[in-house]
Design a protein around this motif. Structure first.
Motif, short mmCIF file in Angstrom:
data_model
loop_
_atom_site.label_atom_id
_atom_site.label_comp_id
_atom_site.label_asym_id
_atom_site.label_seq_id
_atom_site.Cartn_x
_atom_site.Cartn_y
_atom_site.Cartn_z
N CYS A 1 0.83 -1.32 -0.09
CA CYS A 1 0.14 -0.02 0.03
C CYS A 1 0.95 1.33 0.08
CB CYS A 1 -0.83 -0.13 1.57
SG CYS A 1 -2.37 -1.18 1.28
N ILE A 2 2.15 1.38 0.78
CA ILE A 2 2.73 2.42 0.81
C ILE A 2 3.55 2.51 -0.61
CG2 ILE A 2 4.93 3.24 1.86
CD1 ILE A 2 4.19 2.22 4.50
N MET A 3 3.63 1.63 -1.35
CA MET A 3 4.20 1.83 -2.75
C MET A 3 2.96 2.35 -3.53
SD MET A 3 7.34 0.40 -3.05
CE MET A 3 7.72 1.50 -1.56
N SER A 4 1.87 1.93 -3.45
CA SER A 4 1.02 2.26 -4.46
C SER A 4 0.45 3.57 -4.25
CB SER A 4 -0.25 1.04 -4.54
OG SER A 4 -0.81 1.41 -3.46
N ILE A 5 0.27 4.04 -2.87
CA ILE A 5 -0.48 5.19 -2.43
C ILE A 5 0.27 6.47 -3.05
CG2 ILE A 5 -0.87 6.66 -0.52
CD1 ILE A 5 -1.49 4.55 1.25
N PRO A 6 1.39 6.32 -3.32
CA PRO A 6 2.17 7.65 -3.77
C PRO A 6 2.01 7.58 -5.39
CG PRO A 6 3.73 6.39 -2.69
CD PRO A 6 2.66 5.84 -2.49
N LEU A 7 1.92 6.36 -6.04
CA LEU A 7 1.77 6.02 -7.29
C LEU A 7 0.54 6.92 -7.89
CD1 LEU A 7 2.77 2.33 -8.32
CD2 LEU A 7 4.03 4.68 -8.31
N ILE A 8 -0.51 6.58 -7.07
CA ILE A 8 -1.93 7.00 -7.38
C ILE A 8 -1.86 8.47 -6.97
CG2 ILE A 8 -4.32 6.90 -7.33
CD1 ILE A 8 -2.74 4.64 -8.82
N GLY A 9 -1.31 8.65 -5.88
CA GLY A 9 -1.28 10.29 -5.18
C GLY A 9 -0.80 11.08 -6.02
N ILE A 10 0.39 10.89 -6.35
CA ILE A 10 0.98 12.02 -7.24
C ILE A 10 0.29 12.27 -8.58
CG2 ILE A 10 3.15 12.36 -8.94
CD1 ILE A 10 4.90 10.44 -6.82
N SER A 11 -0.42 11.11 -9.19
CA SER A 11 -1.22 11.48 -10.28
C SER A 11 -2.42 12.46 -9.73
CB SER A 11 -1.68 10.13 -10.77
OG SER A 11 -1.74 10.33 -12.30
#
Lengths: 366, 677, 270
Positions: free
Chosen positions: B631-641
């Motif tokens: 989740c920590i990996m994926s949150i920034p992926l989506i968050g930055i977008s």
């Protein structure tokens, strides 16, 4: 216990190395092409040379090709005596197999002999092949130029030996330095602009240029080309590697949700384009989607009307045209393009011609 | 130094820990000859036959103090990751307009699911002391394999297998590759890093080679051409469209389940923390029940009434109910404290308290005064609004940190001081809540963050009050621990179900407001189930115990009869199984796989595992941590977008998270005293 | 050799190529007895343990248990015969909890088939009880073993061996890395194990640790047995002398004194 495992500290570093290996090797054949459009008109093939090869053998044996510089010999040249070499960095993958088919078709149509030499991305192999071709008395050489440092020298030597040379696929920056007749290939920049024109025509106001790799100059040029021609606003974003299509899809989804003004997406690769389609569908958003390159999925989506178009490099032409141009040069002293590169793209596949292209793609010519 | 050399060297220079063979010379004969010098070891004198050494009083180690519920919590490997995930989520929630929506939550959960299934398996392998660099490439390979098998790929006989056959066949092959990895590692004794690097390249080559050989493409499809696809699709790719599932009483269930869950969790912490009293005090229970009833009534009233004044009054009433009710519950069950002492904060503490409160207030002033009234989405950090937000946040965080430090330090003084210090912390949080209410125009801050922070402040205040009035249990009580743990699990489950109901269903009001469609798929369920199963395996099965053992000290494990080689091989097969499963999930989602699918992902799995608290050297970690790490990996992926930032910075953020996680995990572990090495 | 011996070693030799690690060593250990194996570094102690633990097989000689000749092809076989070995540094998995370490490899399970799981409550209770029996009060068996002191770790390993029905307990240098007080704790455990009827083989190079607890002493020097003595046959000073090879040590003490080590600064205080 801890000290004995100190080597483990190297794992992240090595993993990075591994990852970079995989991303560069996996970038796919669809994106192999040189960037930048050469524009300066230099002196074109001023070398009036014709190859009157007598008794050369197609099996690339050691028969010497005595090429004499005489204009009067041209009309006497028999097509069947001509042997053209196509020396590329081909890996015989799906992209290059289409190029090969184009070249073979040209040789068949013209009644000349073709020697296909795939270098499999190894410039050393290509250097040897070029030198061997000159020695074997090639009537003409069509070569790709993925690595200028290694290949400019041998090709210059070929030109000096009065063998006409045409570069293809990659080499748009260096073909003039060699003294090649012309370059046949695609410019990423022009391909991007072409996509921009299409999106303008579709009435798009804000486009997301979705990249599947970071720091890939070819992909960046596609987006830059788009910016040049597109009349609205362009947002260029890296949306995740092809290796994880789930992340790609959700990232595009997030970008669309965050910016309601985005009404078009240009995916600069086939996989990312399909991810964009799924993201837009999930959000229920009407967006115009354009893509790059041909895959069965992408063509199917175009046929279904979900995707507006895809940019095709038409690499068949990159095989066919150099042979044709070499033939015309050798037999008729013709040159084409006026020193400018000859662009094989962008060709567009839309709903109108999708069915046809799917058929051709199955035949292996698209 | 040798015995002979000892004669010539100056004796004083001998290091204290001399060569083993000299130990007998080094130790005085006290234990035998002079028992009076060593009264601590009287048994040795009577140690021979007939002595009843077992009758001696147990020699407890005074260093093994009782660990409170919070200390035990902080000893969990994944606790750093949970804090990190909450922090990162809050950050992107704050800076992005859409990140907190249900659709985007599904987005990052969906991304985390495939990553997480692998990260959980990889965590287990890493706990077992090994690596698998082929795991990423294997996901793609397995997806391709399924498609090969179901496709009419001439070379395989012209007709594809049905999925009923293709699925078990591919699973068998995946397990075979896993077995091969394990077998080679065990047989050669080489680091798994090297062995699986070999497998990695072999798989990449195989994927590319086979794809070109059979299909003439680097991408192959399509899964949906397989016979019986429609029967298998629900298992691997069933989708749930939120906007098609209306549930009128959704909000009631959501609020009821979350509130009940939070309450049960708080009571669980009380059970774990406080000491039971011999005779329950009935008036306390009455006090609790009355407060609970009033609180529920007030909560319903909040829905009926409108307007700021009424809301405020009801809010105060609910806060009162929390304080009074919890006090009632605790006084019913638990032992009051004997001596509370009087407030005795030293000058440093007082200074820090004042400074902390001042900083918090200053942050509020900055937030109000610097408001440029700009309605633009602030673009981080180059606008007045951006600077204002950062300055105010920095001041607030600094102030709260100081206050938290004081309340930590006050723990060691006495109960009364602790109460005062904790109240100051609660006050600080309340000030920040008020600031947000005054200074922010964003509805999400006013409607979500403001009440949340107020609730937090009330809770911290209540906890400080209770902890200063009732006695902490300082011994293991198996029954209380079991009850407390079960209540905690129930509470958390209740909150999760409440949140799930909120996410999965839609109300008429939302539909009318035109909420964008949100879609999720069955893979979230698989992710949750796989994680739960692996947590259970690690915690409760022999295989789980052996996994920790072979990673922690393989020789010791082998010596007591743990089949170390077999355990490790099974772990490799587990990773292969996960890769197979993820491969199928992807193949069913996108219908086609391209040859480089999954390549390079293995290091994201390793990062997720490490972020989740798993030690790179093995022997320590958790499956749940791996899931949170994903989740920590994926949150920034989506968050930055979602935040519409330049994605070029993405890897910088991931790298920073990894570094922070490693450092803070290490810090937390030493702080909790879990590891002495 | 005593007649009620549980484990007997008869003329054991071990060669590694042309290196003679052990030559003609014989001794015995009876239930409820402690046999101490003493020797300096390189005396052949570890070769002897490895033979007893099933790691190596003797080149010559025989091992008898209860009068029957046995041979151990692997550590597991030795374990199955009731011979448990506690190695100095390999005894425990430091990051695992006390109860998991205690039951490692022999966890009590309940449930069926693939859903078999560890009966944690039972395991924790037994661990706590067994350790209390040995006089160790571990408040929380969830505590990682790494947080225990070295002596306590050895104690847990000894308790574990006893619980799982070991008849012979081999301890490899259990006190060598420990301080004085911790060594005392471990010696106490040895006595308790013996009183519980185990045959204990205690390997050490420290006669001061061996003498108080031992019933029988086997002294090794450079692979040769210097004799196997009952406690009443030998004094502690003789043990020391035999270990060091007799006369050498006396010569050394004279040498040290001559080179200026004063009598009010005994060696022991260096």
């Amino acid at each position: 216990m801890i000290t004995s495992k100190k080597w483990l500290a190297f794992v992240p570093a090595m993993a990075l190395v591994v990852a970079s290996c995989s991303s560069s090797s996996g970038s796919g054949a669809g994106t192999t092409s040189a960037g930048g459009g050469g524009s300066v008109a230099a002196s074109a093939s001023s070398v009036a040379s014709s190859a009157a090869s007598s008794g050369s053998s197609a099996s690339s044996a050691a028969t010497t090709g005595a090429s004499t510089g005489g204009t009067e010999a041209v009309s006497q040249t028999q097509a069947g005596d001509l042997t053209f070499y196509m020396i590329t960095h081909s890996d015989d993958g799906p992209f290059w197999s289409v190029v090969k088919r184009g070249a073979e078709q040209a040789a068949k149509d013209l009644g000349v002999k073709l020697v296909w030499k795939p270098g499999n991305n190894d410039p050393q192999v290509m250097v040897k092949d070029i030198e061997a071709a000159v020695a074997a008395g090639a009537s003409g050489i069509a070569a790709s130029l993925p690595n200028a440092d290694a290949l400019v020298g041998p090709l210059k030597a070929a030109v000096a030996a009065h063998v006409p040379v045409i570069t293809l696929n990659s080499g748009s920056k260096d073909y003039q330095a060699i003294g090649a007749l012309t370059h046949v290939g695609q410019s990423e920049d022009v391909a991007g602009s072409g996509a921009g024109d299409r999106l303008n025509a579709a009435g798009a106001k804000k486009v997301l240029c979705a990249q599947q790799e970071q720091g890939n100059s070819g992909l960046t040029e596609r987006c830059q080309g788009l910016e040049k021609s597109f009349k609205g606003k362009v947002v260029t974003q890296f949306v995740g590697l092809d290796a994880d299509t789930t992340a790609q899809q959700n990232t595009i989804n997030a970008a669309l949700a965050a910016d309601p003004a985005i009404d078009a997406i240009l995916g600069v690769g086939p996989v990312v384009t399909m991810s964009a389609l799924r993201a837009a569908k999930d959000l229920g958003r009407k967006v115009t989607i354009g893509g790059f390159d041909l895959t069965p999925e992408l063509l199917g989506a175009i046929q279904a009307g979900d995707i507006a178009f895809t940019v095709d490099q038409q690499q068949y032409l990159q095989g066919y045209m150099p042979i044709l141009l070499l033939y015309l040069n050798v037999t008729n002293q013709n040159t084409l393009g006026g020193g400018l590169p000859i662009l094989t793209g962008p060709g567009f596949v839309t709903k109108d011609n999708a069915a046809e292209v799917i058929k051709l793609s199955k035949q292996g010519t698209r | 130094m040798t015995l002979q050399g000892g004669g010539t060297e100056p004796l004083g220079s001998t290091p204290p820990d001399v060569d083993r063979r000299e130990v007998w010379l080094e130790e005085p004969l006290t234990t035998i000859d002079k028992p009076s010098v060593q009264p601590a070891e009287p048994e040795l004198m009577v140690a021979n036959r007939g002595a009843t050494a077992s009758a001696v009083a147990p020699d407890g180690d005074e260093r093994l103090a009782y660990r409170s519920v919070f200390q035990r919590l902080f000893m969990r490997p994944e606790v750093g990751a949970i804090i990190g995930a909450v922090g990162i989520w809050t950050f992107f929630w704050a800076v992005s307009g859409t990140f907190g929506t249900v659709g985007q939550t599904f987005g990052w959960l969906d991304t985390a699911a495939t990553l997480g299934i692998m990260a959980v398996a990889v965590s287990m392998l890493m706990i077992g002391g090994e690596f698998d660099l082929s795991s990423g490439a294997m996901t793609g390979a397995m997806g391709m394999l399924i498609i090969y098998l179901v496709k009419a790929t001439g070379a395989l006989g012209g007709r594809g297998f049905p999925l009923e056959l293709a699925i078990p066949l591919s699973l068998a092959l995946a397990l075979g590759i896993g077995y091969l990895n394990g077998w080679m590692v065990e047989r050669t004794g080489q680091p798994s890093f090297i062995i699986t690097l070999g497998t990695f390249f072999a798989l990449i080559g195989l994927k590319l080679g086979l794809a070109k050989r059979f299909v003439g493409q680097i991408q192959i499809g399509r899964t949906d051409e397989a016979s019986d696809f429609k029967y298998f699709r629900p298992f691997f790719a069933a989708e749930w469209e939120r906007n098609k599932h209306e549930f009128a009483q959704r909000d009631f269930w959501y609020i009821a389940l979350v509130a009940a869950g939070v309450l049960i969790s708080i009571l669980a912490v009380c059970e774990l923390w406080f000491k039971r009293r011999a005779e329950p005090k009935a008036t306390g229970l009455v006090q609790f029940l009355v407060s609970a009833a009033v609180g529920i009534a007030a909560g319903i009233g909040l829905n009926v009434t409108d307007g700021v004044g009424a809301n405020l009054a009801i809010g105060v009433l609910i806060a009162l109910c929390i304080v009074v009710g919890l006090h009632g519950w605790v006084s019913w069950r638990y032992e009051p404290i004997g001596e509370r002492g009087s407030v005795a904060l030293d000058s440093t503490m007082i200074r820090r308290t004042v400074l902390g409160l001042a900083l918090v207030v200053l942050g509020g002033v900055v937030a109000v005064v610097m408001d440029s009234k700009s309605t633009n989405n602030f673009v981080f950090p180059f606008t007045t609004q951006g600077v204002r937000v950062m300055l105010a946040s920095a001041l607030g965080v600094a102030g709260l940190t100081l206050l938290a430090m004081v309340s930590q330090a006050a723990l060691r003084v006495n109960a009364a001081s602790k109460f005062i210090a904790t109240s100051a912390l609660a006050l600080g949080i309340a000030v920040i809540a008020a600031t947000i209410y005054i200074a922010s125009k964003a509805p999400k801050f006013r409607a979500a963050l403001f009440p949340f922070l107020l609730f937090l402040a009330v809770l911290i205040f209540t906890w400080g009050m209770l902890a200063s009035r009732f006695a902490e249990r300082r011994a293991v009580a198996a029954r209380a621990d079991r009850l407390g743990n079960r209540m905690l699990a129930l509470g958390i489950l209740s909150v999760l179900i409440g949140l799930a109901i909120r996410m999965l269903f839609i109300t008429k009001a939302e539909l009318l407001a035109g909420v964008p469609p949100a879609k999720t798929s069955v893979r979230l369920l698989w992710f949750a189930l796989f994680t739960a199963a692996m947590m259970w395996v690690l915690a409760r099965t022999r295989f789980g115990s052996w996994t920790f053992a072979v990673g922690g000290n393989k020789e010791a494990a082998r010596q007591v009869g743990v089949p170390a080689a077999r355990t490790k091989t099974k772990l490799f097969m587990l990773v292969a199984f996960a890769a197979w499963f993820v491969g199928i999930l992807v193949a069913f989602r996108i219908n086609s796989i391209q040859a480089n699918a999954g390549d390079g992902q293995e290091f994201l799995y390793i990062i997720a595992a490490v972020v989740g608290g798993t030690l790179l050297t093995g022997g320590y970690g958790s499956a749940f941590g791996g899931a949170i790490g994903a989740c920590i990996m994926s949150i920034p992926l989506i968050g930055i977008s979602s935040a519409r930032w330049n994605t070029d910075w993405r890897f910088l953020i991931i790298g920073t998270i990894l570094l922070l996680a490693v450092v803070s995990n290490r810090y937390l572990r030493t702080k909790a005293g879990a590891v002495r090495r | 050799m005593s007649e009620h011996a549980l484990l007997e070693l008869d003329n054991i030799s071990k060669y590694y190529g042309n290196i003679i690690a052990l030559s003609g060593v014989s001794t015995s250990v009876a239930a409820g007895e402690v046999t101490c194996v003493l020797g300096d570094n390189g005396a052949g102690k570890s070769s002897l343990i490895k033979i007893l633990a099933g790691v190596h097989q003797p080149t010559e000689g025989s091992i008898r248990m209860n009068g029957e000749e046995v041979s151990f092809a692997s550590p597991r076989e030795a374990l199955d015969h009731g011979i448990a070995t506690v190695y100095q540094d390999l005894a425990m998995v430091p990051l695992m909890s006390v109860w998991r370490n205690f039951f490692l490899g022999s966890e009590p399970t309940k449930g069926l088939g693939p859903f078999k799981f560890i009966d944690t409550a039972k395991a924790k209770q037994i661990t706590k009880d067994e350790l209390t029996k040995m006089g160790i009060d571990i408040r929380d068996t969830e505590q990682p073993v790494g947080t225990l002191s070295g002596g306590e770790r050895q104690s847990v390993a000894i308790a574990r061996a006893g619980y799982f029905g070991a008849k012979v307990l081999i301890l490899d240098e259990p006190t060598s890395a420990l301080g004085v007080k911790q060594s005392g704790v471990v010696l106490k455990r040895i006595v308790e194990a013996r009183n519980n009827g185990l045959a204990v083989i205690f390997i050490t190079h420290n006669p001061r640790h061996a003498y108080p607890v031992g019933d029988r002493f086997l002294i090794l020097n450079r692979g040769h047995s210097m004799g196997s003595f009952a406690k009443d046959e030998i004094a502690i000073d003789d043990l020391t002398r035999l270990m060091a090879g007799g006369a050498e040590l006396e010569a050394l003490e004279h040498e040290l004194q001559a080179s200026g080590a004063s009598s009010d600064r005994p060696l022991a205080q260096r």
